[in-house]
Every structure is written in C-alpha cells, then in structure tokens.
Design a protein around this motif. Structure first.
Motif, PDB file in Angstrom:
ATOM      1  N   ALA A 102       0.826  -1.208   0.000  1.00 28.08           N
ATOM      2  CA  ALA A 102       0.000   0.000   0.000  1.00 28.08           C
ATOM      3  C   ALA A 102       0.859   1.257   0.000  1.00 28.08           C
ATOM      4  N   ALA A 103       2.002   1.199   0.710  1.00 28.17           N
ATOM      5  CA  ALA A 103       2.874   2.364   0.815  1.00 28.17           C
ATOM      6  C   ALA A 103       3.938   2.397  -0.282  1.00 28.17           C
ATOM      7  N   GLU A 104       3.917   1.370  -1.161  1.00 30.67           N
ATOM      8  CA  GLU A 104       4.912   1.256  -2.232  1.00 30.67           C
ATOM      9  C   GLU A 104       6.332   1.285  -1.669  1.00 30.67           C
ATOM     10  N   ASP A 105       6.529   0.546  -0.590  1.00 27.96           N
ATOM     11  CA  ASP A 105       7.819   0.482   0.092  1.00 27.96           C
ATOM     12  C   ASP A 105       8.642  -0.662  -0.497  1.00 27.96           C
ATOM     13  N   LEU A 106       9.417  -0.362  -1.537  1.00 22.86           N
ATOM     14  CA  LEU A 106      10.219  -1.380  -2.205  1.00 22.86           C
ATOM     15  C   LEU A 106      11.328  -1.903  -1.296  1.00 22.86           C
ATOM     16  N   THR A 107      11.858  -1.033  -0.459  1.00 20.74           N
ATOM     17  CA  THR A 107      12.954  -1.422   0.430  1.00 20.74           C
ATOM     18  C   THR A 107      12.546  -2.575   1.340  1.00 20.74           C
ATOM     19  N   ALA A 108      11.320  -2.519   1.858  1.00 19.54           N
ATOM     20  CA  ALA A 108      10.842  -3.580   2.749  1.00 19.54           C
ATOM     21  C   ALA A 108      10.759  -4.909   2.011  1.00 19.54           C
ATOM     22  N   VAL A 167       3.841   7.877   6.765  1.00 23.83           N
ATOM     23  CA  VAL A 167       4.878   6.844   6.745  1.00 23.83           C
ATOM     24  C   VAL A 167       6.042   7.281   5.858  1.00 23.83           C
ATOM     25  N   SER A 168       5.707   7.851   4.698  1.00 25.86           N
ATOM     26  CA  SER A 168       6.735   8.325   3.779  1.00 25.86           C
ATOM     27  C   SER A 168       7.599   9.402   4.434  1.00 25.86           C
ATOM     28  N   ALA A 169       6.945  10.329   5.138  1.00 31.76           N
ATOM     29  CA  ALA A 169       7.676  11.415   5.797  1.00 31.76           C
ATOM     30  C   ALA A 169       8.611  10.859   6.878  1.00 31.76           C
ATOM     31  N   LEU A 170       8.133   9.902   7.652  1.00 28.86           N
ATOM     32  CA  LEU A 170       8.955   9.316   8.710  1.00 28.86           C
ATOM     33  C   LEU A 170      10.127   8.530   8.121  1.00 28.86           C
ATOM     34  N   SER A 171       9.879   7.871   6.987  1.00 30.61           N
ATOM     35  CA  SER A 171      10.953   7.126   6.327  1.00 30.61           C
ATOM     36  C   SER A 171      12.055   8.071   5.862  1.00 30.61           C
ATOM     37  N   HIS A 172      11.638   9.241   5.357  1.00 27.27           N
ATOM     38  CA  HIS A 172      12.613  10.228   4.907  1.00 27.27           C
ATOM     39  C   HIS A 172      13.397  10.813   6.087  1.00 27.27           C
ATOM     40  N   ASP A 176      12.881   3.299  10.120  1.00 24.68           N
ATOM     41  CA  ASP A 176      12.627   2.074   9.373  1.00 24.68           C
ATOM     42  C   ASP A 176      11.180   2.066   8.880  1.00 24.68           C
ATOM     43  N   GLY A 177      10.976   1.621   7.628  1.00 23.69           N
ATOM     44  CA  GLY A 177       9.649   1.666   7.022  1.00 23.69           C
ATOM     45  C   GLY A 177       8.599   0.887   7.796  1.00 23.69           C
ATOM     46  N   ILE A 178       8.968  -0.312   8.259  1.00 23.64           N
ATOM     47  CA  ILE A 178       8.015  -1.140   9.001  1.00 23.64           C
ATOM     48  C   ILE A 178       7.687  -0.510  10.344  1.00 23.64           C
ATOM     49  N   ASP A 179       8.734  -0.028  11.036  1.00 20.63           N
ATOM     50  CA  ASP A 179       8.496   0.631  12.329  1.00 20.63           C
ATOM     51  C   ASP A 179       7.616   1.867  12.146  1.00 20.63           C
ATOM     52  N   ALA A 180       7.859   2.605  11.053  1.00 22.69           N
ATOM     53  CA  ALA A 180       7.081   3.814  10.785  1.00 22.69           C
ATOM     54  C   ALA A 180       5.615   3.472  10.556  1.00 22.69           C
ATOM     55  N   ARG A 181       5.349   2.415   9.763  1.00 23.04           N
ATOM     56  CA  ARG A 181       3.954   2.037   9.488  1.00 23.04           C
ATOM     57  C   ARG A 181       3.247   1.590  10.764  1.00 23.04           C
ATOM     58  N   ARG A 182       3.953   0.850  11.602  1.00 25.23           N
ATOM     59  CA  ARG A 182       3.333   0.395  12.853  1.00 25.23           C
ATOM     60  C   ARG A 182       3.033   1.572  13.768  1.00 25.23           C
ATOM     61  N   ALA A 183       3.966   2.530  13.824  1.00 24.33           N
ATOM     62  CA  ALA A 183       3.755   3.702  14.671  1.00 24.33           C
ATOM     63  C   ALA A 183       2.579   4.529  14.170  1.00 24.33           C
ATOM     64  N   LEU A 199      -0.817  13.033  12.314  1.00 24.13           N
ATOM     65  CA  LEU A 199      -0.342  11.651  12.344  1.00 24.13           C
ATOM     66  C   LEU A 199       1.162  11.578  12.593  1.00 24.13           C
ATOM     67  N   ILE A 200       1.904  12.458  11.929  1.00 18.49           N
ATOM     68  CA  ILE A 200       3.360  12.446  12.084  1.00 18.49           C
ATOM     69  C   ILE A 200       3.745  12.743  13.530  1.00 18.49           C
ATOM     70  N   LYS A 201       3.135  13.764  14.120  1.00 17.71           N
ATOM     71  CA  LYS A 201       3.438  14.120  15.507  1.00 17.71           C
ATOM     72  C   LYS A 201       3.092  12.979  16.457  1.00 17.71           C
ATOM     73  N   ALA A 202       1.924  12.376  16.244  1.00 17.70           N
ATOM     74  CA  ALA A 202       1.494  11.282  17.118  1.00 17.70           C
ATOM     75  C   ALA A 202       2.383  10.056  16.925  1.00 17.70           C
ATOM     76  N   ALA A 203       2.776   9.810  15.680  1.00 20.34           N
ATOM     77  CA  ALA A 203       3.631   8.656  15.392  1.00 20.34           C
ATOM     78  C   ALA A 203       5.022   8.846  15.985  1.00 20.34           C
ATOM     79  N   LEU A 204       5.528  10.061  15.963  1.00 18.62           N
ATOM     80  CA  LEU A 204       6.848  10.334  16.567  1.00 18.62           C
ATOM     81  C   LEU A 204       6.823  10.029  18.065  1.00 18.62           C
TER      82      LEU A 204
END
Length: 209
Positions: A102-108, A167-172, A176-183, A199-204
């Motif tokens: 869904a997030a197009e996270d090729l790295t994962a 998730v994209s912003a946190l990855s940048h 880690d992409g997986i940790d970011a999605r879970r957060a 979302l970004i503030k709450a995820a941080l």
C-alpha cells in the motif's frame, strides 16, 4: 489436496520439518522463522499449501491461514515462485507485506533473499489492485467486495492516504519503514480522519516510546 495438518513435531531441519500424524510422517517445507518456532515432541497445527508440479508434490506449512493466503497471492505475480514467496514471508508478516504494498515500500520487499528492486517493483505494482491498506492489522486478504466498499468510502480513502504520506515522511527522516507504518497505525487509532501533520506528531511520540 491437504489444507491442514495437526500432529507431533518429530524433527526440524534448515528447510523442512517432519510432522507425525497418526503414525505417518509428513515432510513440511516452511520459512525458516516458522521452522524455528516448531517445538520438538509437541503437537502443532499448520495450514498447508499443497504444491503440485510435474516432478514433485510438496507440502508448505504456515502458522496461520493469513500467511497461506499471502503465499498464494504473492505467486500470482509474474516471476514470483514458491521460493521467492517464502523468502518474502520470512522477513514480512502478511500485515507488513500488505502495508508495504500500500505504501509502495520497495525497500521492505527487497529485504527478502533473492528479491531485487525490479521484482519488488513488480510485486508492489501488480498487487496494488489486489490488496487494500489494512485497518487494524488483521493480516487478512481483502475480498473484491470489501475493497470496493473501501474505495467507495471517501473518508477511509483520505485516512489511508494520510497514513501513507505520514509513513513516507517518517521514512525520509530515517525511520525504518516497518516501524514507521506500525507507529502510524497505532497513532491513528481513535483519531477521526487525522491529517498528515497530526499523524506524524502522534507517530513520533509512539516511536519515542
């Protein structure tokens, strides 16, 4: 076809395990993390995918039906066989896999042994229309009807888009992409159609905890 086995774990090797069911020993192939979790001498229940080829019949075991479903759907992608699918499920749970798509996270996806960027891109591209963003980390494949319902729900679409952007912003930012999605998933619980910044503030905060 065998779809489920319940029996005693007789032995475990790098690639397979022997499960005794009523005196018959079944050789089961599985991802390494699944095999490592099988307790010798104890009873287990595994979902089974029976692979039939011209030169072999192979039983592949999974701890849940969700993983079996992920194994099946991965192999609908051109160039992805059983070995690639097991490799991907070695490093990604079904929930993490669907979130990565869904997030197009090729790295994962590329974390799997033998999966390069080109194949990862094909997996993400071809499965975009087959799986939806998962709400609540159920790990289940969405049906066509369910995906249509999600697509018709503008609020849900906006939330999914905001989550993907967060998730994209946190990855940048280096997370880690997986940790970011879970957060982001945890942060979005209880929030009514939150925006990306919220979302970004709450995820941080979730990541800091």
């Amino acid at each position: 076809m065998i779809g489920r086995l319940k029996g005693t774990v007789v032995s475990v090797s790098d690639d397979t395990a022997i499960i005794d069911v009523g005196g018959v020993g079944y050789e089961i192939f599985a991802a390494a993390r699944v095999l490592q979790g099988l307790p010798l001498g104890e009873d287990v229940t595994l979902s089974i995918e029976t692979l039939v080829r011209e030169d072999l019949i192979r039983l592949v075991g999974f701890p849940t039906e969700s993983e079996r479903g992920a194994f099946r759907i991965l192999q609908t992608v051109q160039g992805v066989g059983a070995k690639h699918a097991l490799g991907i499920l070695q490093v990604l749970t079904p929930t993490d896999l669907y979130d990565a798509i869904a997030a197009e996270d090729l790295t994962a996806v590329c974390r799997a042994h033998g999966v390069g960027k080109k194949l990862a891109q094909r997996i993400v591209t071809e499965l975009q229309s087959k799986v939806g963003a998962l709400a609540g980390a159920t790990g289940e494949v969405l049906t066509l009807a369910a995906r249509r319902k999600v697509a018709d729900d503008a609020s849900t679409d906006q939330t999914a888009s905001a989550r993907a952007d967060a998730v994209s912003a946190l990855s940048h930012l280096g997370y880690d992409g997986i940790d970011a999605r879970r957060a982001v998933a945890r942060a979005s619980e209880g929030l009514d159609s939150p925006g990306v910044e919220v979302l970004i503030k709450a995820a941080l905060k979730e990541l800091a905890a």
